[in-house]
Scaffold this active site. Structure first.
Site, short mmCIF file in Angstrom:
data_model
loop_
_atom_site.label_atom_id
_atom_site.label_comp_id
_atom_site.label_asym_id
_atom_site.label_seq_id
_atom_site.Cartn_x
_atom_site.Cartn_y
_atom_site.Cartn_z
N ARG A 1 38.23 8.61 -18.04
CA ARG A 1 39.70 8.52 -18.04
C ARG A 1 40.30 9.05 -16.75
O ARG A 1 41.47 8.82 -16.47
CB ARG A 1 40.27 9.28 -19.23
CG ARG A 1 39.89 8.65 -20.55
CD ARG A 1 40.29 9.50 -21.72
NE ARG A 1 39.61 9.02 -22.91
CZ ARG A 1 40.06 9.18 -24.13
NH1 ARG A 1 41.20 9.80 -24.34
NH2 ARG A 1 39.37 8.72 -25.15
N GLU B 1 24.32 7.49 -10.80
CA GLU B 1 25.09 6.81 -9.77
C GLU B 1 26.56 6.98 -10.11
O GLU B 1 27.04 6.45 -11.11
CB GLU B 1 24.73 5.32 -9.72
CG GLU B 1 23.27 5.08 -9.38
CD GLU B 1 22.40 4.84 -10.60
OE1 GLU B 1 22.92 4.58 -11.69
OE2 GLU B 1 21.18 4.92 -10.46
N TYR C 1 6.47 4.34 -19.54
CA TYR C 1 6.86 4.42 -18.13
C TYR C 1 5.91 5.29 -17.33
O TYR C 1 5.63 6.43 -17.69
CB TYR C 1 8.29 4.97 -18.00
CG TYR C 1 8.77 4.92 -16.58
CD1 TYR C 1 9.24 3.73 -16.05
CD2 TYR C 1 8.74 6.04 -15.76
CE1 TYR C 1 9.68 3.66 -14.74
CE2 TYR C 1 9.17 5.97 -14.46
CZ TYR C 1 9.64 4.78 -13.95
OH TYR C 1 10.06 4.72 -12.65
#
Length: 177
Positions: A101, A123, A156
């Site tokens: 916001r 990011e 992974y």
């Protein structure tokens, strides 16, 4: 299935899920809060002004307790927490609505694969017209965990495994295959 606080506490206690430097108040009803660390990376300018996906991108790394994110600026940051996911658990990175916001977007891919170990690189983008001061230790987002129906065949083990600090893109490694 999204995991509850009760299940997360059990997994943390039996070490099947590892989240280091975790304070009890970070555990929410269906997530764990993550805090921003003190390392940031910005893409270095290139002579051509073009980022080539086949070449390694150069970053400037900054270690600071505060970082001022200018309007329209993009920066990589890291979480304070180091996580280790078992091979049958995944996590989603979600930004905090309160920060969204203000115009602070966490542009993370949003997905942490089963078997991942490391700090999570975020990011961050400032979509506001005002600068936003980022302070290490501040809650920046949350991890929402989901149980897989069984262990992943190929958990992974990729190029970001074990990362510490804000870690730049390694997409150039993909082109060398």
């Amino acid at each position: 299935m999204i995991l509850s606080d009760k299940t997360l506490i059990k997994m943390l206690n039996d070490h099947s899920l590892v989240v280091t430097d975790l304070e009890p108040e970070q555990i929410q009803p269906a997530s764990i809060d993550i805090r921003i660390g003190n390392t940031f990376c910005i893409v270095e300018d290139s002579p051509s002004g073009i980022i080539n996906l086949e070449d390694e991108i150069q970053y400037k790394q900054i270690t600071a307790e505060k970082y001022t994110l200018l309007p329209g600026q993009f920066v990589l940051a890291t979480t304070m927490e180091y996580v280790e996911l078992p091979d049958d658990l995944t996590a989603f990175v979600e930004g905090r609505s309160s920060l969204g916001r203000m115009g602070l977007f966490i542009q993370n891919a949003g997905w942490v694969d089963p078997g991942f170990k490391g700090e999570i690189t975020l990011e961050l983008f400032n979509a506001n017209r005002c600068a936003i001061e980022l302070c290490a230790g501040r809650r920046i987002g949350q991890l929402v965990f989901a149980q897989l129906d069984e262990k992943a065949l190929n958990p992974y083990r990729g190029k970001y495994q074990g990362q510490r600090g804000a870690t730049g893109s390694k997409v150039f490694l993909d082109s060398k295959k």
